[in-house]
Enzyme design. Structure first.
Site, mmCIF file in Angstrom:
data_model
loop_
_atom_site.group_PDB
_atom_site.id
_atom_site.type_symbol
_atom_site.label_atom_id
_atom_site.label_comp_id
_atom_site.label_asym_id
_atom_site.label_seq_id
_atom_site.Cartn_x
_atom_site.Cartn_y
_atom_site.Cartn_z
ATOM 1 N N CYS A 147 -5.727 7.659 8.964
ATOM 2 C CA CYS A 147 -5.857 7.119 10.319
ATOM 3 C C CYS A 147 -5.577 8.223 11.337
ATOM 4 O O CYS A 147 -4.693 9.050 11.136
ATOM 5 C CB CYS A 147 -4.862 5.981 10.515
ATOM 6 S SG CYS A 147 -5.258 4.542 9.519
ATOM 7 N N ASP B 208 3.685 0.547 12.121
ATOM 8 C CA ASP B 208 2.495 -0.061 11.510
ATOM 9 C C ASP B 208 2.328 -1.530 11.908
ATOM 10 O O ASP B 208 1.376 -2.188 11.485
ATOM 11 C CB ASP B 208 2.538 0.089 9.980
ATOM 12 C CG ASP B 208 2.412 1.542 9.566
ATOM 13 O OD1 ASP B 208 1.985 2.370 10.394
ATOM 14 O OD2 ASP B 208 2.765 1.875 8.409
ATOM 15 N N ARG C 79 -9.093 -0.600 3.856
ATOM 16 C CA ARG C 79 -8.279 0.473 3.273
ATOM 17 C C ARG C 79 -6.905 -0.054 2.892
ATOM 18 O O ARG C 79 -6.285 0.458 1.960
ATOM 19 C CB ARG C 79 -8.073 1.605 4.298
ATOM 20 C CG ARG C 79 -9.272 2.479 4.513
ATOM 21 C CD ARG C 79 -8.923 3.625 5.407
ATOM 22 N NE ARG C 79 -7.681 4.231 4.920
ATOM 23 C CZ ARG C 79 -6.943 5.085 5.600
ATOM 24 N NH1 ARG C 79 -7.298 5.444 6.807
ATOM 25 N NH2 ARG C 79 -5.853 5.590 5.080
ATOM 26 N N ARG D 129 -1.009 15.182 12.805
ATOM 27 C CA ARG D 129 -0.211 14.729 11.665
ATOM 28 C C ARG D 129 0.212 15.958 10.860
ATOM 29 O O ARG D 129 -0.354 16.248 9.805
ATOM 30 C CB ARG D 129 -0.998 13.714 10.828
ATOM 31 C CG ARG D 129 -1.302 12.445 11.610
ATOM 32 C CD ARG D 129 -1.960 11.363 10.782
ATOM 33 N NE ARG D 129 -1.039 10.682 9.896
ATOM 34 C CZ ARG D 129 -1.329 9.559 9.240
ATOM 35 N NH1 ARG D 129 -2.508 9.000 9.392
ATOM 36 N NH2 ARG D 129 -0.441 8.996 8.437
ATOM 37 N N LYS E 200 0.831 -1.212 0.000
ATOM 38 C CA LYS E 200 0.000 0.000 0.000
ATOM 39 C C LYS E 200 0.864 1.260 0.000
ATOM 40 O O LYS E 200 0.644 2.178 -0.783
ATOM 41 C CB LYS E 200 -0.906 0.003 1.246
ATOM 42 C CG LYS E 200 -1.602 1.342 1.485
ATOM 43 C CD LYS E 200 -2.494 1.334 2.717
ATOM 44 C CE LYS E 200 -1.800 1.712 3.998
ATOM 45 N NZ LYS E 200 -1.731 3.140 4.306
ATOM 46 N N ASN E 201 1.833 1.297 0.908
ATOM 47 C CA ASN E 201 2.567 2.548 1.090
ATOM 48 C C ASN E 201 3.606 2.812 0.005
ATOM 49 O O ASN E 201 4.261 3.853 -0.001
ATOM 50 C CB ASN E 201 3.174 2.614 2.498
ATOM 51 C CG ASN E 201 2.076 2.794 3.547
ATOM 52 O OD1 ASN E 201 0.936 3.140 3.209
ATOM 53 N ND2 ASN E 201 2.397 2.550 4.811
HETATM 54 N N1 EPU Z 1 5.885 14.538 11.245
HETATM 55 C C1 EPU Z 1 6.030 15.868 11.562
HETATM 56 N N2 EPU Z 1 6.057 16.778 10.540
HETATM 57 C C2 EPU Z 1 5.939 16.428 9.251
HETATM 58 C C3 EPU Z 1 5.784 15.070 8.914
HETATM 59 C C4 EPU Z 1 5.767 14.137 9.947
HETATM 60 O O1 EPU Z 1 6.124 16.231 12.736
HETATM 61 O O2 EPU Z 1 5.965 17.316 8.369
HETATM 62 C C5 EPU Z 1 5.887 13.529 12.322
HETATM 63 C C6 EPU Z 1 4.543 12.806 12.439
HETATM 64 O O3 EPU Z 1 3.645 13.544 13.247
HETATM 65 C C7 EPU Z 1 4.959 11.495 13.062
HETATM 66 C C8 EPU Z 1 6.341 11.226 12.436
HETATM 67 O O4 EPU Z 1 6.803 12.505 11.982
HETATM 68 O O5 EPU Z 1 5.072 11.625 14.429
HETATM 69 C C9 EPU Z 1 6.380 10.261 11.270
HETATM 70 O O6 EPU Z 1 5.422 10.632 10.294
HETATM 71 P P1 EPU Z 1 5.582 10.263 8.746
HETATM 72 O O7 EPU Z 1 5.583 11.518 7.973
HETATM 73 O O8 EPU Z 1 6.728 9.325 8.576
HETATM 74 O O9 EPU Z 1 4.219 9.487 8.468
HETATM 75 P P2 EPU Z 1 3.283 9.559 7.186
HETATM 76 O O10 EPU Z 1 4.125 9.755 5.979
HETATM 77 O O11 EPU Z 1 2.166 10.483 7.429
HETATM 78 C C10 EPU Z 1 3.454 7.032 6.600
HETATM 79 C C11 EPU Z 1 2.500 5.893 6.421
HETATM 80 C C12 EPU Z 1 1.946 5.478 7.771
HETATM 81 C C13 EPU Z 1 3.103 5.128 8.711
HETATM 82 C C14 EPU Z 1 4.122 6.264 8.779
HETATM 83 C C15 EPU Z 1 5.379 5.909 9.575
HETATM 84 C C16 EPU Z 1 1.563 6.257 4.217
HETATM 85 C C17 EPU Z 1 0.392 6.645 3.386
HETATM 86 N N3 EPU Z 1 1.405 6.304 5.532
HETATM 87 O O12 EPU Z 1 2.708 8.109 7.168
HETATM 88 O O13 EPU Z 1 1.221 4.297 7.506
HETATM 89 O O14 EPU Z 1 2.616 4.883 10.007
HETATM 90 O O15 EPU Z 1 4.538 6.625 7.438
HETATM 91 O O16 EPU Z 1 5.994 4.784 9.020
HETATM 92 O O17 EPU Z 1 2.604 5.879 3.702
HETATM 93 C C18 EPU Z 1 -0.453 2.696 7.819
HETATM 94 O O18 EPU Z 1 -0.133 2.188 6.742
HETATM 95 O O19 EPU Z 1 -1.194 2.121 8.655
HETATM 96 C C19 EPU Z 1 0.054 4.025 8.146
HETATM 97 C C20 EPU Z 1 -0.533 4.809 9.015
#
Ligand code: EPU
Length: 417
Positions: A116, A304, A396, A121, A22-23
């Site tokens: 989620c 995850d 999802r 976020r 997915k990711n």
């Molecule tokens: N963060 C910030 N500022 C930013 C971006 C992130 O403070 O500009 C913080 C977030 O609040 C969090 C941490 O950094 O505490 C990590 O966030 P990240 O940006 O890595 O997460 P994401 O890109 O929003 C993706 C996956 C998530 C997975 C996370 C961490 C997708 C669509 N989503 O989210 O997947 O938990 O990376 O590996 O790729 C899932 O598949 O169940 C899922 C939630």
């Protein structure tokens, strides 16, 4: 509406095929926008987040054809700034539209995205990257809007490791003149997959999979045919389900290296793991030992898999600690797991699981994707009947989970109500 009904207590046995990640699928499908051409993406998981992504791309002018796991996308006629808010706001992955639109058109306007809910976020690191490339960014009125006369390669140091920010700034910088250097970049396999896809379309991205990624701007991209990597979190979920039920399962179509942190934890618990070239065998006989785990960005133990680990520890002997170090609020599911009789205390960022008690099936509400996966593992391993509602959260990100579990001998079905 649908629910998942499980009569638990049957050890899983047999073979399961893992779907595409997915990711990786979401950024790659959004990344096709940059090509303005026809791409064929293979091994695309059949999940709701992909359905939504393709619907958004179509609404933006893409021509999409889908035959099960093969998706053909032609993004020649895509226009920026028109993705429907009601669609993009349902999924975190829509954030990638910002980087893809900005990269191709030097203009983007995208609704603030959902997904989620496990705490704030923010996207400050994404914005920091866009600004470094020369874009002006505004986040007023529920939209992110950004534009640039020209995008110019630059150095970006991320203050924390972020998958989303790394993906988005790669997408935005593919055509930026000169070289963009991302420091403290995420190293997840899906980042490497995105870079490989874009390179197959003519981009020049080096270092993906390390914390320094260099993107040399190119003038144009072309379409390509590309197959997505297997989903390490789906694989890990089946590995845990096999262990929790005392089963014996061969998990096919995986890259065992991506599963190192998950396999290591299972081995530490006393579960038998055998790595083959593109499969893993998981077998559990006898008791499991409790362990401690802390979530970290890749190659650490994935957040995850955190809810699934809490569920698994309920079936191990003794006390185990699960510390969440990526998200600030990813324990909302624990209240639901407790309905089975599970003894789990929460202290700040740590869940203390007192394993080994006698647990029974219970009705549960899936509060998010991986929480739902943890509830499925609970339901499979406890005795009696478990019913899980709000299963769209599970669908999802899990491709045909009920069918795959039934093939492994589980007494599970999807019921409309
Ligand atoms: N963060 C910030 N500022 C930013 C971006 C992130 O403070 O500009 C913080 C977030 O609040 C969090 C941490 O950094 O505490 C990590 O966030 P990240 O940006 O890595 O997460 P994401 O890109 O929003 C993706 C996956 C998530 C997975 C996370 C961490 C997708 C669509 N989503 O989210 O997947 O938990 O990376 O590996 O790729 C899932 O598949 O169940 C899922 C939630």
């Amino acid at each position: 509406m649908d629910k998942i009904v499980i009569n638990g207590g049957t050890p899983l046995t047999g073979t399961v095929e893992i779907s595409g990640a997915k990711n990786a699928a979401l950024p790659i499908l959004m990344g096709t926008i940059l090509t303005g051409d026809r791409c064929v993406i293979e091994n695309v998981p059949e999940i709701l987040d992909v359905d939504l992504t393709l619907e958004i791309l179509e609404k933006m002018g893409a021509k999409v054809r889908r035959d099960h796991t093969t998706v053909e996308v032609d993004t020649k006629d895509v226009r920026p700034g028109i993705s429907p808010y009601e669609l993009v706001s349902r999924m975190r992955g829509s954030t990638y539209l910002i980087g893809a639109e900005l990269g191709r058109f030097q203009y983007t306007k995208v609704g603030m995205t959902g997904g989620c809910n496990f705490g704030i976020r923010p996207i400050d690191q994404h914005i920091k990257g866009f600004k470094a490339l020369g874009a002006t960014v505004s986040t007023l009125g529920g939209f992110v809007e950004a534009s640039a006369e020209a995008l110019v390669g630059s150095e970006v140091y991320f203050d924390m490791v972020s998958v989303g920010a790394t993906v988005n700034v790669i997408l935005a910088s593919v055509f930026a003149t000169g070289t963009t250097v991302l420091e403290n970049a995420a190293r997840e396999p899906h980042i490497v997959d995105l870079a490989n896809f874009l390179n197959s379309c003519g981009a020049n991205i080096m270092g993906a999979g390390t914390d320094t990624i260099k993107i040399k701007g190119v003038e144009s991209l072309h379409g390509s045919t590309y197959a997505i990597i297997p989903d390490m979190i789906e694989a890990g979920t089946f590995m845990f389900a096999a262990a929790a039920t005392g089963g014996h399962v061969k998990i096919n179509n995986v890259i065992p290296k991506h599963l190192d942190s998950i396999s290591a934890k299972l081995s530490e618990m006393g579960v038998y793991i055998e790595e083959l070239d593109d499969a893993i065998i998981v077998k559990r006989e006898g008791d499991m030992k409790s362990i401690n785990v802390k979530t970290r960005p890749y190659p650490g133990f994935p957040t995850d898999m955190q809810p699934q680990m809490t569920a698994l520890l309920c079936f191990a002997k003794g006390d185990g600690r699960v510390t969440e170090d990526v998200w600030d609020n990813r324990f909302r599911y624990i209240e639901e797991l407790r309905k089975t009789g599970a003894q789990i205390d929460i202290a700040g960022k740590t869940a203390l699981v007192h394993g080994g008690g006698a647990l029974v099936g219970a009705p549960m509400r899936s509060v998010d994707l991986r929480a739902g996966a943890a509830m499925v593992i609970m339901g499979l391993a406890v005795s009696g009947r478990t019913e899980i509602i709000d299963i769209h959260t599970i669908e999802r990100g899990y491709d045909n989970i009920v069918k795959k579990l039934r093939n492994l001998g589980a007494d599970v079905r999807k019921v409309s109500f």
